[in-house]
Scaffold this motif. Structure first.
Motif, short mmCIF file in Angstrom:
data_model
loop_
_atom_site.label_atom_id
_atom_site.label_comp_id
_atom_site.label_asym_id
_atom_site.label_seq_id
_atom_site.Cartn_x
_atom_site.Cartn_y
_atom_site.Cartn_z
N ARG A 36 0.83 -1.01 -0.03
CA ARG A 36 -0.12 0.08 0.11
C ARG A 36 0.90 1.25 0.04
N GLN A 37 0.52 2.15 -0.69
CA GLN A 37 1.40 3.48 -0.83
C GLN A 37 0.41 4.46 -0.89
N ILE A 38 0.50 5.27 0.27
CA ILE A 38 -0.31 6.52 0.44
C ILE A 38 0.51 7.65 -0.35
N LEU A 39 -0.09 8.47 -0.75
CA LEU A 39 0.19 9.65 -1.82
C LEU A 39 1.60 10.42 -1.05
N GLY A 40 2.66 10.34 -1.80
CA GLY A 40 3.71 11.04 -1.33
C GLY A 40 4.83 10.32 -0.41
N GLN A 41 4.40 8.95 -0.23
CA GLN A 41 5.18 8.12 0.59
C GLN A 41 5.58 6.80 -0.08
N GLY A 42 6.50 6.10 0.57
CA GLY A 42 6.80 4.90 0.12
C GLY A 42 6.04 3.96 0.49
N PRO A 43 6.03 2.57 -0.44
CA PRO A 43 5.22 1.82 -0.21
C PRO A 43 5.42 0.93 1.02
N GLU A 44 4.33 0.32 1.55
CA GLU A 44 4.47 -0.43 2.84
C GLU A 44 3.74 -1.72 2.60
N LEU A 45 4.70 -3.11 2.92
CA LEU A 45 4.11 -4.16 2.79
C LEU A 45 2.67 -4.59 3.34
N LEU A 46 1.68 -5.09 2.89
CA LEU A 46 0.51 -5.82 3.26
C LEU A 46 0.51 -7.22 3.56
N VAL A 47 0.78 -7.64 2.54
CA VAL A 47 0.98 -9.31 2.79
C VAL A 47 2.10 -9.83 1.66
N GLN A 48 2.73 -10.91 2.09
CA GLN A 48 3.58 -11.55 1.21
C GLN A 48 3.27 -12.91 1.03
N PHE A 49 3.35 -13.58 -0.24
CA PHE A 49 2.92 -15.01 -0.61
C PHE A 49 4.35 -15.50 -1.15
#
Lengths: 115, 118
Positions: A36-49
């Motif tokens: 998930r990437q909020i506007l103006g920020q870096g992506p953050e992991l939600l889930v990994q398979f």
């Protein structure tokens, strides 16, 4: 050139509605990630398979978010019910399970707006 | 836990000039990868350059090069002969070398928005 496919590109919904995002990784990639990437920020992991198994979902808000990768290929991320704070870009990435490059390949993302 | 810090929210460079984007990270691991990803507006994130921690030589890809200082945990990106198409968000990212479990995840900094002036 193989790419990670995501749909829809854009989704506008009202709060309390259900939304779903789909990702088709590059063929043969065992690992799949939802960020998930909020506007103006870096992506953050939600889930990994890893194949069809969840490796890490510690940051997934499980009361409203769910993710699956039933056959170890494509994946679906669902939000129910959507909240205003869920407005963000949802990125899918995939990678081979080897040490050759370490690189992850990203899709174009699904931009969610919750009204 | 590993962290990645980009201290420059925005940078600007004149076309054809050189610019350096900064990144620091924190980890207790000895085996890992570092990346710079580029995210143009409304476009997918693409890899710019990659550095393996066990390699002492700094990575180079055409106009892009890195200055990897392992002891200082610093990983800066230098863009030479900047072009208008270089304008984008640039993210520094860390990935642990052990792909088992959650260590295969990419950890991103907050990004640096690069503008290129004609």
């Amino acid at each position: 050139e193989a790419e990670v496919a995501q749909s829809p590109r854009y989704k506008i919904t009202e709060k309390s509605q259900a939304v779903a995002f789909w990702c088709d990784p590059i063929s043969g990639h065992a690992t799949l990630y939802w960020y998930r990437q909020i506007l103006g920020q870096g992506p953050e992991l939600l889930v990994q398979f890893q194949d069809e198994s969840v490796v890490d979902d510690s940051q997934l808000p499980k009361d409203r978010f769910s993710a699956e990768r039933l056959k170890g290929v494509d994946s679906t991320l669902k939000i129910q019910p959507a909240e205003l704070g869920d407005s963000a870009m949802y990125l899918c990435a995939s990678g081979p399970f080897d040490r050759v490059t370490g690189e992850l390949f990203f899709g174009e993302g699904s931009r969610l707006t919750v009204l | 836990a590993q962290t990645v810090t980009q201290s420059q929210p925005e940078m600007s460079v004149q076309e054809a000039e050189t610019v350096t984007l900064s990144c620091t990270y924190d980890t207790s691991e000895s085996d890992y990868y570092l990346f710079w990803y580029k995210q143009p507006p409304s476009r997918q994130m693409i890899l710019v350059i990659r550095q393996e921690a066990y390699k002492q030589q700094n990575a180079t890809e055409n106009r892009f090069s890195v200055n990897f200082q392992k002891a200082a945990k610093s990983f800066s990106l230098k863009i030479s002969d900047s072009q208008l198409g270089d304008a984008a968000m640039y993210f520094c990212a860390y990935r642990g070398g052990n792909y088992g479990g959650s260590q295969g995840n990419l950890i991103f900094g907050k990004g640096t928005k690069l503008s290129v002036k004609p």
